[in-house]
Design a protein around this motif. Structure first.
Motif, PDB file in Angstrom:
ATOM      1  N   ALA A   1       0.812  -1.217   0.000  1.00 21.62           N
ATOM      2  CA  ALA A   1       0.000   0.000   0.000  1.00 21.62           C
ATOM      3  C   ALA A   1       0.842   1.262   0.000  1.00 21.62           C
ATOM      4  CB  ALA A   1      -0.927  -0.002   1.208  1.00 21.62           C
ATOM      5  N   GLY A   2       2.145   1.127   0.196  1.00 18.84           N
ATOM      6  CA  GLY A   2       3.029   2.281   0.139  1.00 18.84           C
ATOM      7  C   GLY A   2       3.525   2.788   1.466  1.00 18.84           C
ATOM      8  N   PHE A   3       3.231   2.077   2.559  1.00 14.10           N
ATOM      9  CA  PHE A   3       3.698   2.521   3.873  1.00 14.10           C
ATOM     10  C   PHE A   3       5.174   2.191   4.046  1.00 14.10           C
ATOM     11  CE2 PHE A   3      -0.877   2.147   4.492  1.00 14.10           C
ATOM     12  CZ  PHE A   3      -1.149   3.327   5.167  1.00 14.10           C
ATOM     13  N   ALA A   4       5.861   3.055   4.789  1.00 12.17           N
ATOM     14  CA  ALA A   4       7.297   2.873   4.986  1.00 12.17           C
ATOM     15  C   ALA A   4       7.611   1.844   6.054  1.00 12.17           C
ATOM     16  CB  ALA A   4       7.945   4.205   5.356  1.00 12.17           C
ATOM     17  N   SER A   5       6.651   1.566   6.933  1.00 10.61           N
ATOM     18  CA  SER A   5       6.873   0.600   8.012  1.00 10.61           C
ATOM     19  C   SER A   5       5.545   0.017   8.451  1.00 10.61           C
ATOM     20  CB  SER A   5       7.563   1.274   9.214  1.00 10.61           C
ATOM     21  OG  SER A   5       6.678   2.202   9.834  1.00 10.61           O
ATOM     22  N   VAL A   6       5.599  -1.133   9.105  1.00 12.95           N
ATOM     23  CA  VAL A   6       4.386  -1.766   9.620  1.00 12.95           C
ATOM     24  C   VAL A   6       3.778  -0.909  10.726  1.00 12.95           C
ATOM     25  CG1 VAL A   6       3.474  -3.802  10.788  1.00 12.95           C
ATOM     26  CG2 VAL A   6       5.178  -4.069   8.971  1.00 12.95           C
ATOM     27  N   ARG A   7       4.628  -0.285  11.525  1.00 18.13           N
ATOM     28  CA  ARG A   7       4.107   0.574  12.594  1.00 18.13           C
ATOM     29  C   ARG A   7       3.309   1.746  12.009  1.00 18.13           C
ATOM     30  NH1 ARG A   7       7.640   3.481  17.455  1.00 18.13           N
ATOM     31  NH2 ARG A   7       5.867   4.594  18.407  1.00 18.13           N
ATOM     32  N   GLN A   8       3.856   2.386  10.973  1.00 20.44           N
ATOM     33  CA  GLN A   8       3.142   3.487  10.327  1.00 20.44           C
ATOM     34  C   GLN A   8       1.809   2.997   9.759  1.00 20.44           C
ATOM     35  OE1 GLN A   8       4.234   4.949   6.279  1.00 20.44           O
ATOM     36  NE2 GLN A   8       4.909   6.797   7.370  1.00 20.44           N
ATOM     37  N   PHE A   9       1.832   1.829   9.177  1.00 20.40           N
ATOM     38  CA  PHE A   9       0.615   1.220   8.632  1.00 20.40           C
ATOM     39  C   PHE A   9      -0.416   0.997   9.737  1.00 20.40           C
ATOM     40  CE2 PHE A   9      -1.283  -3.107   8.065  1.00 20.40           C
ATOM     41  CZ  PHE A   9      -2.206  -2.793   7.081  1.00 20.40           C
ATOM     42  N   ASN A  10      -0.018   0.385  10.844  1.00 23.46           N
ATOM     43  CA  ASN A  10      -0.960   0.118  11.936  1.00 23.46           C
ATOM     44  C   ASN A  10      -1.534   1.413  12.503  1.00 23.46           C
ATOM     45  OD1 ASN A  10      -0.644  -2.681  11.833  1.00 23.46           O
ATOM     46  ND2 ASN A  10       1.112  -2.658  13.226  1.00 23.46           N
ATOM     47  N   ASP A  11      -0.681   2.410  12.688  1.00 27.20           N
ATOM     48  CA  ASP A  11      -1.153   3.676  13.261  1.00 27.20           C
ATOM     49  C   ASP A  11      -2.145   4.360  12.331  1.00 27.20           C
ATOM     50  OD1 ASP A  11       0.473   3.246  15.432  1.00 27.20           O
ATOM     51  OD2 ASP A  11       2.068   4.616  14.770  1.00 27.20           O
ATOM     52  N   THR A  12      -1.870   4.322  11.036  1.00 28.26           N
ATOM     53  CA  THR A  12      -2.764   4.978  10.076  1.00 28.26           C
ATOM     54  C   THR A  12      -4.110   4.286  10.004  1.00 28.26           C
ATOM     55  OG1 THR A  12      -0.904   5.770   8.740  1.00 28.26           O
ATOM     56  CG2 THR A  12      -3.048   5.634   7.653  1.00 28.26           C
ATOM     57  N   ILE A  13      -4.125   2.964   9.958  1.00 29.75           N
ATOM     58  CA  ILE A  13      -5.390   2.227   9.888  1.00 29.75           C
ATOM     59  C   ILE A  13      -6.228   2.502  11.135  1.00 29.75           C
ATOM     60  CG2 ILE A  13      -6.437  -0.063   9.831  1.00 29.75           C
ATOM     61  CD1 ILE A  13      -5.234   0.872   7.173  1.00 29.75           C
ATOM     62  N   ARG A  14      -5.601   2.530  12.295  1.00 30.32           N
ATOM     63  CA  ARG A  14      -6.354   2.840  13.524  1.00 30.32           C
ATOM     64  C   ARG A  14      -6.909   4.257  13.481  1.00 30.32           C
ATOM     65  NH1 ARG A  14      -1.804   0.273  16.133  1.00 30.32           N
ATOM     66  NH2 ARG A  14      -2.345  -1.831  16.863  1.00 30.32           N
TER      67      ARG A  14
END
Length: 482
Positions: free
Chosen positions: A157-170
């Motif tokens: 999806a283009g996220f730089a990290s899994v943490r950034q991905f989790n924070d954005t989805i939340r």
């Protein structure tokens, strides 16, 4: 629109405005599309936003009922040729994900600070926030339609990290990625695997004359990279794609979707807005956002058919055509550089170029065997084709989503062998300009059709396939289409 007009659109659940603006409810912390079926909020509790990203930046989360991130894009970005309009088209094409804000600024010819300031001032969100909202939507599609591991989805999806991905989805959906996947709408089928492709619903607003678009695509299909199968009313368009990270194959169905329970007839569902069913096979899932946006431009899915039909329907010449085909679109191009070459040399010569220079797929998919050659592969060709390919390859001519249309038109006309009609055709289709007057045609293109002259020509073309005015690729510049 003023706040009063927007509230009336929300109160009447008017789907014509889906994607044109979003509204958020301060008491619930949720933002929605105008047609959301939930109880209409009190006027004093409603705030309005031009983009979903602006609502998210203000701390609102997406409604789980109306899914405002799945609406068609605003038609404004297709029409506008200024910096903000060009920036929105490039962000949609994934430029910020691939090149960052500095890369976007370079393409626009401004500093990163200027781009940030202009977008924030007008849209309420800067390029990073706009790209973040788009990544969140891409992630939701992958979570709810595939069984890919969540870690793979984060980077696809283009996220730089899994943490950034989790924070954005939340932040956007108020759910964890796992919970968002579990909340996927049940469509009666199992989730797709990567090998089976990614199923998508490409939304549009208002009526959509799919038959006319599929007629055009069938008329100009090139052997090896395109095909249209099936009977009118239930056809499938398939083609190969050359994308930033790899190749892809897409299939899009013409059939009108069945209306939801209580929605009335299929015609009613079409009038209220609907979607085209599609399936994408990608060599690299990072190309999903770019592939979707290119399909949206090819099928002109972000248009505002109400505005177009109102203007063109007032013209005596077009009025009966508009009445017969409300919602007629002005198709774009899946690959602007490819279309430019095809418009210059014609269909028969383009097929020879595919056979000689096209990149063969790792595994053929039926009659789809190649990807159309890149401009760099054609620079050795003599004459006008070599000049066009060289200009595209070295950046002298840009036809990407955010290209300046006037500059591109001037660069086209400066090329040897490029006539004004072919240049206008490329501007209409490759650059998606809704207001192009094709010179040298048998029919007039009056100023009263502005800013929708491209759509006026499409009505004339769809009335007779013998008229190439809507952009059916000719066998040679100025000749009839094959």
């Amino acid at each position: 629109m003023d706040a009063e007009t927007r509230y009336e659109a929300v109160r009447s659940r008017d789907a014509r405005f889906d994607g044109e603006f979003f509204f958020a409810v301060e008491t619930t912390g949720i933002y929605c599309r105008p047609s959301c079926p939930a109880v209409t909020p009190k006027r004093q509790n409603v705030r309005y936003y031009t983009t979903a990203a602006a609502a998210q930046t203000s701390g609102f989360r997406a409604c789980r009922r109306c899914r405002p991130d799945a609406v068609p894009g605003s038609a404004e970005w297709n029409v506008r040729a200024d910096v903000v309009g060009r920036a929105m088209r490039m962000i949609g094409d994934g430029v910020v994900d691939r090149e960052g804000v500095p890369g976007l600024a370079v393409r626009l010819g401004y500093s990163a600070r200027q781009v940030q300031r202009q977008l924030t001032a007008e849209l309420g969100a800067g390029p990073v926030a706009l790209a973040r909202a788009q990544r969140a939507h891409t992630a939701r599609v992958l979570l709810q339609t595939t069984d890919l591991p969540i870690t793979e989805i984060a980077f696809a999806a283009g996220f730089a990290s899994v943490r950034q991905f989790n924070d954005t989805i939340r932040a956007v959906y108020a759910l964890t990625p796992t919970a968002l996947r579990a909340a996927a709408p049940k469509r009666g089928t199992a989730r797709a695997t990567p090998a089976a492709g990614i199923p998508l619903r490409l939304a549009h607003r208002g009526p959509y004359q799919a038959g006319a678009v599929f007629d055009l695509l069938a008329h100009e299909a090139l052997d090896g990279i395109e095909e249209v199968t099936g009977d009118p009313g239930d056809r499938t368009y398939r083609r190969t794609l050359r994308l930033p990270y790899g190749t892809g194959i897409v299939a899009v169905r013409e059939a009108v979707p069945e209306p939801a329970a209580g929605a009335g007839s299929s015609a009613d569902a079409l009038h209220r807005g609907g979607w085209l069913d599609a399936r994408l096979h990608l060599a690299d899932l990072r190309d999903l956002t770019t592939a979707v946006q290119r399909l949206r431009r090819l099928f002109d899915l972000d248009a505002d058919p109400y505005a177009v039909d109102e203007r063109l329907g007032a013209d005596p010449q077009l009025a009966p055509l508009v009445a017969a085909r409300p919602g007629l679109r002005s198709p774009g191009a899946a690959d602007p550089e490819e279309f430019a070459v095809r418009a210059l040399v014609g269909g028969a010569a383009a097929e020879r170029l595919v056979a000689r220079y096209g990149k063969a797929l790792d595994a053929a998919c039926g009659v789809l065997t190649h990807v159309f050659p890149a401009p760099a592969d054609l620079t050795g060709e003599p004459g006008p084709l070599g000049a066009l390919a060289t200009a595209l390859a070295d950046g002298t001519l840009r036809l990407d989503a955010g290209a300046d249309r006037d500059e591109a038109a001037a660069a086209l006309l400066a090329l040897p062998g490029m006539d004004a009609r072919t240049a206008a055709l490329i501007r209409m289709r490759a650059l998606g300009d809704p207001d192009v007057a094709l010179p040298g045609g048998p029919e007039r293109t009056p100023d009263s059709w502005r800013p929708w002259r491209s759509y006026g020509r499409c009505h004339l073309w769809s009335f007779s396939l013998r008229d190439p005015s809507c952009g059916a690729t000719p066998d040679a510049p100025g000749s009839a289409p094959r």
